[in-house]
Write a protein that holds these residues in place. Structure first.
Motif, PDB file in Angstrom:
ATOM      1  N   SER A  85      79.108   1.655  75.664  1.00 29.47           N
ATOM      2  CA  SER A  85      78.220   1.544  77.026  1.00 29.47           C
ATOM      3  C   SER A  85      78.618   0.064  77.244  1.00 29.47           C
ATOM      4  O   SER A  85      79.023  -0.153  78.590  1.00 29.47           O
ATOM      5  CB  SER A  85      77.030   1.910  76.902  1.00 29.47           C
ATOM      6  N   LEU A  86      78.208  -0.680  76.633  1.00 31.98           N
ATOM      7  CA  LEU A  86      78.589  -2.282  76.872  1.00 31.98           C
ATOM      8  C   LEU A  86      80.024  -2.558  77.134  1.00 31.98           C
ATOM      9  O   LEU A  86      80.215  -3.353  78.257  1.00 31.98           O
ATOM     10  CB  LEU A  86      77.958  -3.172  75.706  1.00 31.98           C
ATOM     11  N   ARG A  87      80.921  -2.159  76.417  1.00 31.53           N
ATOM     12  CA  ARG A  87      82.344  -2.210  76.869  1.00 31.53           C
ATOM     13  C   ARG A  87      82.735  -1.503  78.197  1.00 31.53           C
ATOM     14  O   ARG A  87      83.518  -2.222  79.209  1.00 31.53           O
ATOM     15  CB  ARG A  87      83.183  -1.297  75.793  1.00 31.53           C
ATOM     16  N   ASP A  88      82.223  -0.412  78.571  1.00 29.76           N
ATOM     17  CA  ASP A  88      82.497   0.002  79.967  1.00 29.76           C
ATOM     18  C   ASP A  88      81.907  -0.755  81.142  1.00 29.76           C
ATOM     19  O   ASP A  88      82.515  -0.783  82.013  1.00 29.76           O
ATOM     20  CB  ASP A  88      81.945   1.611  79.904  1.00 29.76           C
ATOM     21  N   GLN A  89      80.662  -1.188  80.921  1.00 29.74           N
ATOM     22  CA  GLN A  89      80.085  -2.381  81.743  1.00 29.74           C
ATOM     23  C   GLN A  89      80.803  -3.161  81.906  1.00 29.74           C
ATOM     24  O   GLN A  89      81.117  -3.937  83.277  1.00 29.74           O
ATOM     25  CB  GLN A  89      78.745  -2.661  81.239  1.00 29.74           C
ATOM     26  N   ILE A  90      81.757  -3.935  81.110  1.00 32.28           N
ATOM     27  CA  ILE A  90      82.628  -4.966  81.644  1.00 32.28           C
ATOM     28  C   ILE A  90      83.630  -4.651  82.497  1.00 32.28           C
ATOM     29  O   ILE A  90      83.824  -5.393  83.400  1.00 32.28           O
ATOM     30  CB  ILE A  90      83.343  -5.333  80.152  1.00 32.28           C
ATOM     31  N   ARG A  91      84.180  -3.310  82.440  1.00 25.78           N
ATOM     32  CA  ARG A  91      85.080  -3.041  83.473  1.00 25.78           C
ATOM     33  C   ARG A  91      84.302  -2.846  84.888  1.00 25.78           C
ATOM     34  O   ARG A  91      84.759  -3.322  85.795  1.00 25.78           O
ATOM     35  CB  ARG A  91      85.806  -1.733  83.276  1.00 25.78           C
ATOM     36  N   LYS A  92      83.221  -2.254  84.797  1.00 25.97           N
ATOM     37  CA  LYS A  92      82.429  -2.248  86.116  1.00 25.97           C
ATOM     38  C   LYS A  92      82.214  -3.719  86.673  1.00 25.97           C
ATOM     39  O   LYS A  92      82.203  -3.915  88.051  1.00 25.97           O
ATOM     40  CB  LYS A  92      81.151  -1.569  85.865  1.00 25.97           C
ATOM     41  N   ILE A 131      84.219  -7.780  65.047  1.00 25.89           N
ATOM     42  CA  ILE A 131      83.652  -9.137  65.173  1.00 25.89           C
ATOM     43  C   ILE A 131      84.665 -10.162  65.500  1.00 25.89           C
ATOM     44  O   ILE A 131      84.159 -10.923  66.429  1.00 25.89           O
ATOM     45  CB  ILE A 131      82.690  -9.200  63.864  1.00 25.89           C
ATOM     46  N   THR A 132      85.691 -10.149  64.802  1.00 28.08           N
ATOM     47  CA  THR A 132      86.520 -11.187  64.990  1.00 28.08           C
ATOM     48  C   THR A 132      87.354 -11.226  66.359  1.00 28.08           C
ATOM     49  O   THR A 132      87.529 -12.303  67.105  1.00 28.08           O
ATOM     50  CB  THR A 132      87.808 -11.073  64.008  1.00 28.08           C
ATOM     51  N   THR A 133      87.563  -9.917  66.929  1.00 27.12           N
ATOM     52  CA  THR A 133      88.086  -9.458  68.216  1.00 27.12           C
ATOM     53  C   THR A 133      86.997 -10.151  69.280  1.00 27.12           C
ATOM     54  O   THR A 133      87.573 -11.038  70.144  1.00 27.12           O
ATOM     55  CB  THR A 133      88.402  -8.162  68.389  1.00 27.12           C
ATOM     56  N   ILE A 134      85.906  -9.978  68.955  1.00 21.70           N
ATOM     57  CA  ILE A 134      84.634 -10.250  70.262  1.00 21.70           C
ATOM     58  C   ILE A 134      84.647 -11.755  70.203  1.00 21.70           C
ATOM     59  O   ILE A 134      84.257 -12.311  71.008  1.00 21.70           O
ATOM     60  CB  ILE A 134      83.261  -9.724  69.987  1.00 21.70           C
ATOM     61  N   LEU A 191      77.417  -9.542  78.011  1.00 23.43           N
ATOM     62  CA  LEU A 191      77.966  -8.328  77.472  1.00 23.43           C
ATOM     63  C   LEU A 191      78.597  -8.581  76.291  1.00 23.43           C
ATOM     64  O   LEU A 191      78.328  -7.761  75.133  1.00 23.43           O
ATOM     65  CB  LEU A 191      78.894  -7.534  78.377  1.00 23.43           C
ATOM     66  N   LEU A 192      79.571  -9.522  76.032  1.00 21.25           N
ATOM     67  CA  LEU A 192      80.359  -9.580  74.875  1.00 21.25           C
ATOM     68  C   LEU A 192      79.245 -10.177  73.734  1.00 21.25           C
ATOM     69  O   LEU A 192      79.491  -9.770  72.624  1.00 21.25           O
ATOM     70  CB  LEU A 192      81.144 -10.706  75.157  1.00 21.25           C
ATOM     71  N   LEU A 193      78.425 -10.903  74.054  1.00 23.39           N
ATOM     72  CA  LEU A 193      77.405 -11.295  73.157  1.00 23.39           C
ATOM     73  C   LEU A 193      76.688 -10.176  72.363  1.00 23.39           C
ATOM     74  O   LEU A 193      76.277 -10.352  71.217  1.00 23.39           O
ATOM     75  CB  LEU A 193      76.382 -12.439  73.557  1.00 23.39           C
ATOM     76  N   GLN A 194      76.213  -9.232  73.544  1.00 26.48           N
ATOM     77  CA  GLN A 194      75.557  -8.040  73.043  1.00 26.48           C
ATOM     78  C   GLN A 194      76.294  -7.072  72.108  1.00 26.48           C
ATOM     79  O   GLN A 194      75.896  -6.573  71.237  1.00 26.48           O
ATOM     80  CB  GLN A 194      74.905  -7.380  74.200  1.00 26.48           C
ATOM     81  N   MET A 195      77.658  -7.187  72.452  1.00 23.25           N
ATOM     82  CA  MET A 195      78.720  -6.279  71.623  1.00 23.25           C
ATOM     83  C   MET A 195      78.884  -6.881  70.335  1.00 23.25           C
ATOM     84  O   MET A 195      78.997  -6.139  69.439  1.00 23.25           O
ATOM     85  CB  MET A 195      80.099  -6.237  72.431  1.00 23.25           C
TER      86      MET A 195
END
Length: 278
Positions: free
Chosen positions: A119-126, A192-195, A89-93
């Motif tokens: 949406s990708l961020r929220d999937q991380i929590r799921k 970008i730096t954060t991810i 998911l992080l790669l996609q983000m």
């Protein structure tokens, strides 16, 4: 000098003693064949039986160790699967953030990219919330569950796999929060730096989990071999040699028949005294 007596028949007593001894040995041999054990109870050989019981206790205790290791391994493997999903998911983000950093994007495109990012961020929590096995979650929250599996039959040693928090705002994703977005070009550049850092952190966490899972699997293999060795040792102590006992059984049965005949002959000896009175 032998005496002829109707009160005491020495020959019959000797024959009876030998027959009783044969019957006892025959009974012991039959018991060994029936049970497959040379030492079936403490009365057979107290010292050997006690040693075997101690080793049986060790072997049975290793069953609990194996169960603990398998539970621990399953929990870690579930965390690994969820962590790998987080990494993907992080790669996609990152891809979305990089696309959103383009200064030529129009408003509609930027909104669409941000919606995908959220949406990708929220999937991380799921994914993190679902990384639970047997009530333990090694990824969720700021203080997730470490795994401490039993390592020996005495319960004095454990193999610990440290939890790797991957929830939003904690651990490997401490800089990525519930409100993170790429709604503007500047936010996208910073994201970008954060991810990138989050990807590095998650990869390190997955490496630790993978090493832990491998350690549990290796120790589980060792425990299985150890249990087999202990069981073989118990067998060497108490198992009967059935081939030997089978041959001995045949011999004892023949000896028993001869003993019965000898006793019968000895019991007839006093009757010869009657001929002296004819």
């Amino acid at each position: 000098m032998l005496y002829n007596s109707v009160n005491t028949n020495v020959g019959a007593m000797v024959a009876l003693q030998n027959l009783n001894a044969t019957d006892k040995e025959l009974s012991d041999t039959q018991t060994r064949i029936n049970t497959g054990l040379r030492v079936a109870s403490a009365k057979d050989n107290g010292a050997i039986w006690a040693i075997a019981q101690n080793q049986r206790a060790t072997s049975q205790s290793l069953n609990a160790v194996k169960d603990s290791l398998q539970r621990g391994q399953s929990t870690v493997d579930v965390a690994l699967a969820a962590g790998e999903s987080v990494s993907d998911l992080l790669l996609q983000m990152k891809e979305k953030a990089l696309a959103a950093s383009d200064t030529t994007l129009d408003t509609n495109s930027r909104v669409a990219l941000n919606d995908d990012f959220v949406s990708l961020r929220d999937q991380i929590r799921k994914a993190v919330n679902n990384a639970e096995f047997n009530g333990a979650n090694m990824l969720k929250g700021s203080n997730p569950t470490d795994i401490a599996a039993l390592a020996n039959s005495d319960g004095t040693a454990t193999i610990t796999v440290k939890a790797q928090p991957m929830d939003l705002g904690t651990g490997a994703l401490s800089a990525l929060t519930d409100t993170s977005s790429i709604g503007t070009q500047s936010l996208a550049l910073g994201m970008i730096t954060t991810i990138n850092q989050a990807i590095i952190n998650v990869s390190a966490s997955l490496s630790a989990l993978g090493t832990g899972s491998k350690s549990l699997a290796s120790h589980l293999t060792f425990i299985g071999k150890l249990q087999d060795t202990v069981d073989a040792g118990v067998g060497n102590l108490v198992d009967a040699d059935l081939a030997k006992d089978s041959a001995k059984l045949q011999a004892l049965q023949t000896k028993q028949q001869l003993g019965v005949q000898a006793l019968s002959i000895a019991n007839q000896a006093p009757q010869s005294i009657l001929s002296l009175f004819k």
